[in-house]
Design a protein around this motif. Structure first.
Motif, PDB file in Angstrom:
ATOM      1  N   MET A   1       1.165  -0.860  -0.449  1.00  0.00           N
ATOM      2  CA  MET A   1       0.155   0.032  -0.017  1.00  0.00           C
ATOM      3  C   MET A   1       0.753   1.303  -0.351  1.00  0.00           C
ATOM      4  SD  MET A   1      -2.759   1.371   2.826  1.00  0.00           S
ATOM      5  CE  MET A   1      -1.806   1.698   4.157  1.00  0.00           C
ATOM      6  N   LYS A   2       0.860   2.286  -0.780  1.00  0.00           N
ATOM      7  CA  LYS A   2       1.301   3.216  -0.734  1.00  0.00           C
ATOM      8  C   LYS A   2       0.058   4.827  -0.473  1.00  0.00           C
ATOM      9  CE  LYS A   2       4.531   3.395  -4.571  1.00  0.00           C
ATOM     10  NZ  LYS A   2       4.889   2.287  -4.840  1.00  0.00           N
ATOM     11  N   HIS A   3       1.260   4.850   0.389  1.00  0.00           N
ATOM     12  CA  HIS A   3       0.530   6.326   1.746  1.00  0.00           C
ATOM     13  C   HIS A   3       0.659   7.499   0.463  1.00  0.00           C
ATOM     14  CE1 HIS A   3       0.272   3.722   5.489  1.00  0.00           C
ATOM     15  NE2 HIS A   3       1.869   3.911   4.362  1.00  0.00           N
ATOM     16  N   GLU A   4      -0.738   7.716   0.715  1.00  0.00           N
ATOM     17  CA  GLU A   4      -0.703   9.481  -0.118  1.00  0.00           C
ATOM     18  C   GLU A   4      -0.453  10.286   0.705  1.00  0.00           C
ATOM     19  OE1 GLU A   4      -3.766   8.449  -2.837  1.00  0.00           O
ATOM     20  OE2 GLU A   4      -2.626   7.075  -3.962  1.00  0.00           O
ATOM     21  N   LEU A   5      -0.947  11.557   0.297  1.00  0.00           N
ATOM     22  CA  LEU A   5      -0.485  12.891   0.547  1.00  0.00           C
ATOM     23  C   LEU A   5      -2.042  13.269   0.951  1.00  0.00           C
ATOM     24  CD1 LEU A   5       1.803  15.510  -1.451  1.00  0.00           C
ATOM     25  CD2 LEU A   5       2.394  13.968   0.431  1.00  0.00           C
ATOM     26  N   PRO A   6      -2.093  13.611   2.657  1.00  0.00           N
ATOM     27  CA  PRO A   6      -2.768  14.050   2.855  1.00  0.00           C
ATOM     28  C   PRO A   6      -3.933  15.001   2.037  1.00  0.00           C
ATOM     29  CG  PRO A   6      -2.106  15.243   4.454  1.00  0.00           C
ATOM     30  CD  PRO A   6      -1.408  14.117   2.837  1.00  0.00           C
ATOM     31  N   LYS A   7      -5.497  15.103   1.098  1.00  0.00           N
ATOM     32  CA  LYS A   7      -5.858  16.035   0.658  1.00  0.00           C
ATOM     33  C   LYS A   7      -5.905  17.997   1.389  1.00  0.00           C
ATOM     34  CE  LYS A   7      -8.309  14.344  -3.199  1.00  0.00           C
ATOM     35  NZ  LYS A   7      -7.409  13.489  -2.657  1.00  0.00           N
TER      36      LYS A   7
END
Ligand code: MN
Length: 193
Positions: free
Chosen positions: A1-7
């Motif tokens: 799972m790649k962590h994405e930037l919070p919006k």
């Protein structure tokens, strides 16, 4: 799972004139993204860790089952990922004052003004790159301190509440070397207090 930037809950120009849109665009889109990418690259090597919340991993930094090179990479890049995620959240164009936090700050430091004075001095006193913090410590007390680089309070058992990025990349386009002016103006966009 790649962590994405919070919006981001606001546009790049929402914090003008205190933080300029160009700085926000680069800081969020380039710097924060780079920390996320590099953190993901480390965690990819450890599938059992990659699914976990980076904050939970940071709380356990010294015991993470990884080699020292990767631990250092996670400290720096996981720290950068986590620290910036909070930084965007505590800022906003409109105040959303947290009354219980204000009361806790008044109780801990005498007044909100005294808190701001100590916090600003701490931010200005951080030599080189780093962050100023308001944290809950392991005994449930509010503390102010700074950390170098991307060191995270979570790694020493503290829970950060407010943070201010004093890396030059957070202010250089608008303020150049004038960190004091950046710190003074930043109180206009800290929404919690
Ligand atoms: Mn930054």
């Amino acid at each position: 799972m790649k962590h994405e930037l919070p919006k981001l809950n606001y546009s790049y120009d929402a914090l003008e004139p205190w933080i300029d849109a160009k700085t926000m665009e680069i800081h969020y889109g380039k710097h924060h993204q780079a920390y996320a990418d590099k953190m993901n690259a480390v965690l990819e090597k450890y599938p059992e860790l990659a699914e976990k919340n980076p904050i939970e991993l940071m709380k356990n930094l010294s015991n993470l089952p990884m080699d020292e090179k990767d631990r250092s990479a996670f400290k720096n890049n996981g720290g950068g990922y986590i620290n910036h995620s909070l930084f965007w959240k505590v800022m906003g164009a409109k105040k959303e004052v947290d009354e219980s936090l204000v009361r806790a700050v008044e109780s801990a430091f005498g007044s909100a003004e005294e808190f701001k004075k100590i916090f600003s001095e701490t931010a200005l006193g951080q030599f080189g790159s780093g962050w100023a913090w308001l944290v809950w410590d392991e005994n449930g007390k509010l503390k102010i301190y700074s950390t170098p680089n991307q060191d995270s309070p979570y790694s020493v058992g503290h829970t950060p509440v407010i943070c201010l990025d004093v890396w030059e990349h957070s202010y250089y386009i608008k303020y150049q070397n004038r960190r004091a002016e950046y710190v003074e103006n930043w109180w206009n966009i800290l929404k919690l207090i």
